[in-house]
Design a protein around this motif. Sequence first.
Motif, PDB file in Angstrom:
ATOM      1  N   ALA A 160       0.823  -1.212   0.000  1.00  0.00           N
ATOM      2  CA  ALA A 160       0.000   0.000   0.000  1.00  0.00           C
ATOM      3  C   ALA A 160       0.857   1.263   0.000  1.00  0.00           C
ATOM      4  O   ALA A 160       0.629   2.186  -0.790  1.00  0.00           O
ATOM      5  N   THR A 161       1.848   1.318   0.876  1.00  0.00           N
ATOM      6  CA  THR A 161       2.685   2.513   0.978  1.00  0.00           C
ATOM      7  C   THR A 161       3.585   2.680  -0.249  1.00  0.00           C
ATOM      8  O   THR A 161       3.807   3.799  -0.723  1.00  0.00           O
ATOM      9  N   THR A 162       4.091   1.553  -0.761  1.00  0.00           N
ATOM     10  CA  THR A 162       4.957   1.625  -1.943  1.00  0.00           C
ATOM     11  C   THR A 162       4.173   2.061  -3.169  1.00  0.00           C
ATOM     12  O   THR A 162       4.651   2.871  -3.975  1.00  0.00           O
ATOM     13  N   LEU A 163       2.952   1.549  -3.311  1.00  0.00           N
ATOM     14  CA  LEU A 163       2.122   1.926  -4.449  1.00  0.00           C
ATOM     15  C   LEU A 163       1.800   3.418  -4.425  1.00  0.00           C
ATOM     16  O   LEU A 163       1.788   4.085  -5.464  1.00  0.00           O
ATOM     17  N   GLN A 164       1.556   3.936  -3.238  1.00  0.00           N
ATOM     18  CA  GLN A 164       1.309   5.376  -3.108  1.00  0.00           C
ATOM     19  C   GLN A 164       2.532   6.170  -3.577  1.00  0.00           C
ATOM     20  O   GLN A 164       2.390   7.183  -4.273  1.00  0.00           O
ATOM     21  N   SER A 165       3.721   5.707  -3.214  1.00  0.00           N
ATOM     22  CA  SER A 165       4.946   6.397  -3.622  1.00  0.00           C
ATOM     23  C   SER A 165       5.140   6.355  -5.134  1.00  0.00           C
ATOM     24  O   SER A 165       5.571   7.340  -5.745  1.00  0.00           O
ATOM     25  N   ILE A 166       4.812   5.216  -5.735  1.00  0.00           N
ATOM     26  CA  ILE A 166       4.986   5.070  -7.184  1.00  0.00           C
ATOM     27  C   ILE A 166       4.092   6.033  -7.942  1.00  0.00           C
ATOM     28  O   ILE A 166       4.485   6.608  -8.960  1.00  0.00           O
ATOM     29  N   LEU A 167       2.886   6.247  -7.441  1.00  0.00           N
ATOM     30  CA  LEU A 167       1.930   7.112  -8.137  1.00  0.00           C
ATOM     31  C   LEU A 167       2.022   8.572  -7.702  1.00  0.00           C
ATOM     32  O   LEU A 167       1.204   9.393  -8.098  1.00  0.00           O
ATOM     33  N   ALA A 168       3.037   8.903  -6.916  1.00  0.00           N
ATOM     34  CA  ALA A 168       3.160  10.265  -6.402  1.00  0.00           C
ATOM     35  C   ALA A 168       3.342  11.280  -7.518  1.00  0.00           C
ATOM     36  O   ALA A 168       2.877  12.417  -7.423  1.00  0.00           O
ATOM     37  N   VAL A 169       4.014  10.882  -8.598  1.00  0.00           N
ATOM     38  CA  VAL A 169       4.209  11.759  -9.754  1.00  0.00           C
ATOM     39  C   VAL A 169       3.414  11.163 -10.913  1.00  0.00           C
ATOM     40  O   VAL A 169       3.881  10.265 -11.606  1.00  0.00           O
ATOM     41  N   GLN A 170       2.211  11.671 -11.128  1.00  0.00           N
ATOM     42  CA  GLN A 170       1.300  11.047 -12.092  1.00  0.00           C
ATOM     43  C   GLN A 170       1.793  11.152 -13.526  1.00  0.00           C
ATOM     44  O   GLN A 170       1.472  10.307 -14.360  1.00  0.00           O
ATOM     45  N   ASP A 171       2.572  12.168 -13.832  1.00  0.00           N
ATOM     46  CA  ASP A 171       3.115  12.293 -15.188  1.00  0.00           C
ATOM     47  C   ASP A 171       3.961  11.083 -15.557  1.00  0.00           C
ATOM     48  O   ASP A 171       4.087  10.745 -16.735  1.00  0.00           O
ATOM     49  N   GLU A 172       4.551  10.463 -14.557  1.00  0.00           N
ATOM     50  CA  GLU A 172       5.472   9.356 -14.806  1.00  0.00           C
ATOM     51  C   GLU A 172       4.774   8.000 -14.756  1.00  0.00           C
ATOM     52  O   GLU A 172       5.426   6.961 -14.685  1.00  0.00           O
ATOM     53  N   VAL A 173       3.457   8.013 -14.792  1.00  0.00           N
ATOM     54  CA  VAL A 173       2.677   6.774 -14.792  1.00  0.00           C
ATOM     55  C   VAL A 173       1.797   6.749 -16.038  1.00  0.00           C
ATOM     56  O   VAL A 173       0.979   7.647 -16.243  1.00  0.00           O
ATOM     57  N   THR A 174       1.977   5.749 -16.871  1.00  0.00           N
ATOM     58  CA  THR A 174       1.201   5.650 -18.109  1.00  0.00           C
ATOM     59  C   THR A 174      -0.242   5.253 -17.807  1.00  0.00           C
ATOM     60  O   THR A 174      -0.530   4.728 -16.718  1.00  0.00           O
ATOM     61  N   PRO A 175      -1.172   5.473 -18.736  1.00  0.00           N
ATOM     62  CA  PRO A 175      -2.563   5.036 -18.528  1.00  0.00           C
ATOM     63  C   PRO A 175      -2.670   3.536 -18.222  1.00  0.00           C
ATOM     64  O   PRO A 175      -3.461   3.136 -17.365  1.00  0.00           O
ATOM     65  N   ASP A 176      -1.877   2.712 -18.918  1.00  0.00           N
ATOM     66  CA  ASP A 176      -1.904   1.269 -18.651  1.00  0.00           C
ATOM     67  C   ASP A 176      -1.418   0.959 -17.240  1.00  0.00           C
ATOM     68  O   ASP A 176      -1.959   0.076 -16.562  1.00  0.00           O
ATOM     69  N   ALA A 177      -0.395   1.678 -16.795  1.00  0.00           N
ATOM     70  CA  ALA A 177       0.109   1.477 -15.441  1.00  0.00           C
ATOM     71  C   ALA A 177      -0.914   1.934 -14.412  1.00  0.00           C
ATOM     72  O   ALA A 177      -1.026   1.355 -13.326  1.00  0.00           O
ATOM     73  N   MET A 178      -1.676   2.977 -14.741  1.00  0.00           N
ATOM     74  CA  MET A 178      -2.745   3.434 -13.854  1.00  0.00           C
ATOM     75  C   MET A 178      -3.806   2.351 -13.689  1.00  0.00           C
ATOM     76  O   MET A 178      -4.318   2.121 -12.592  1.00  0.00           O
ATOM     77  N   ILE A 179      -4.132   1.688 -14.792  1.00  0.00           N
ATOM     78  CA  ILE A 179      -5.107   0.601 -14.742  1.00  0.00           C
ATOM     79  C   ILE A 179      -4.586  -0.526 -13.848  1.00  0.00           C
ATOM     80  O   ILE A 179      -5.316  -1.076 -13.013  1.00  0.00           O
ATOM     81  N   ALA A 180      -3.306  -0.857 -14.015  1.00  0.00           N
ATOM     82  CA  ALA A 180      -2.695  -1.910 -13.189  1.00  0.00           C
ATOM     83  C   ALA A 180      -2.675  -1.513 -11.717  1.00  0.00           C
ATOM     84  O   ALA A 180      -2.938  -2.336 -10.834  1.00  0.00           O
ATOM     85  N   ALA A 181      -2.377  -0.240 -11.443  1.00  0.00           N
ATOM     86  CA  ALA A 181      -2.346   0.242 -10.064  1.00  0.00           C
ATOM     87  C   ALA A 181      -3.732   0.214  -9.445  1.00  0.00           C
ATOM     88  O   ALA A 181      -3.899  -0.127  -8.262  1.00  0.00           O
ATOM     89  N   ASN A 182      -4.734   0.556 -10.228  1.00  0.00           N
ATOM     90  CA  ASN A 182      -6.118   0.527  -9.758  1.00  0.00           C
ATOM     91  C   ASN A 182      -6.528  -0.889  -9.373  1.00  0.00           C
ATOM     92  O   ASN A 182      -7.133  -1.129  -8.326  1.00  0.00           O
ATOM     93  N   SER A 183      -6.177  -1.839 -10.240  1.00  0.00           N
ATOM     94  CA  SER A 183      -6.481  -3.239  -9.963  1.00  0.00           C
ATOM     95  C   SER A 183      -5.728  -3.732  -8.734  1.00  0.00           C
ATOM     96  O   SER A 183      -6.282  -4.446  -7.882  1.00  0.00           O
ATOM     97  N   LEU A 184      -4.466  -3.337  -8.628  1.00  0.00           N
ATOM     98  CA  LEU A 184      -3.646  -3.747  -7.489  1.00  0.00           C
ATOM     99  C   LEU A 184      -4.187  -3.195  -6.177  1.00  0.00           C
ATOM    100  O   LEU A 184      -4.165  -3.875  -5.145  1.00  0.00           O
ATOM    101  N   ALA A 185      -4.688  -1.972  -6.209  1.00  0.00           N
ATOM    102  CA  ALA A 185      -5.276  -1.380  -5.004  1.00  0.00           C
ATOM    103  C   ALA A 185      -6.468  -2.210  -4.531  1.00  0.00           C
ATOM    104  O   ALA A 185      -6.626  -2.479  -3.332  1.00  0.00           O
ATOM    105  N   GLY A 186      -7.302  -2.631  -5.479  1.00  0.00           N
ATOM    106  CA  GLY A 186      -8.451  -3.465  -5.121  1.00  0.00           C
ATOM    107  C   GLY A 186      -8.035  -4.809  -4.558  1.00  0.00           C
ATOM    108  O   GLY A 186      -8.597  -5.277  -3.554  1.00  0.00           O
ATOM    109  N   GLN A 187      -7.034  -5.435  -5.149  1.00  0.00           N
ATOM    110  CA  GLN A 187      -6.545  -6.729  -4.658  1.00  0.00           C
ATOM    111  C   GLN A 187      -5.955  -6.594  -3.261  1.00  0.00           C
ATOM    112  O   GLN A 187      -6.137  -7.478  -2.408  1.00  0.00           O
TER     113      GLN A 187
END
Length: 202
Positions: free
Chosen positions: A74-101
């Motif tokens: 949870a904490t690491t995922l938050q850090s990864i998404l801290a700079v949204q410019d550096e996260v692609t739309p596909d990675a956002m989808i993966a992060a969204n799914s990972l948050a739910g899991q």
Amino acid sequence: INTGIELSEPLECTVFATSCEAVCNCIDGYAGFDCSTTKEALQLKQAMRSALIDGLSQVIAADTVDSQSVVSVATTLQSILAVQDEVTPDAMIAANSLAGQTIEQAIQLQTVLFSDMLPLLSVVDGVISSCLTSHSTSLSSTVARLYSSISTIERFGDMIFTTQIVGENATNLFYKNFRLGSQAFTILRTPLTPMEMLHSNV
């Protein structure tokens, strides 16, 4: 960059405006929220963050997942998404799914406090912001991502309700794109005497 176009009064978009958002128009070769990086450098950063998200997905899918690893994800995922410019739309989808899991794993473990999982709500908030500002995804994809985010928020509400400590009757959380409130009512009932049973409608 300054395009030289002057906005009329009704179209002004200040820092404090809630109905619009100022976006930088980068010149060729540059990208990012503030156009401060080259496209090549941004792509490298995006690839790195995508790889990190993939690695976290493997952690949460492991059979040996425990409370500590769930909180770490949870904490690491938050850090990864801290700079949204550096996260692609596909990675956002993966992060969204990972948050739910991750939320589901935390609920199943029954040993994780909801306060330790709060970073996931920041992740979901970031995903929703990405959905609302992205112009590169289809409407159906955007709706699917928003629906998945709402499901994760609802499950988080379930987790709050089941892990509230004694005396904690209400929890209210505020984020840019949503508000989450969970309220529990404690009802104390005692055995009634015969006289109370006759005259009470409790």
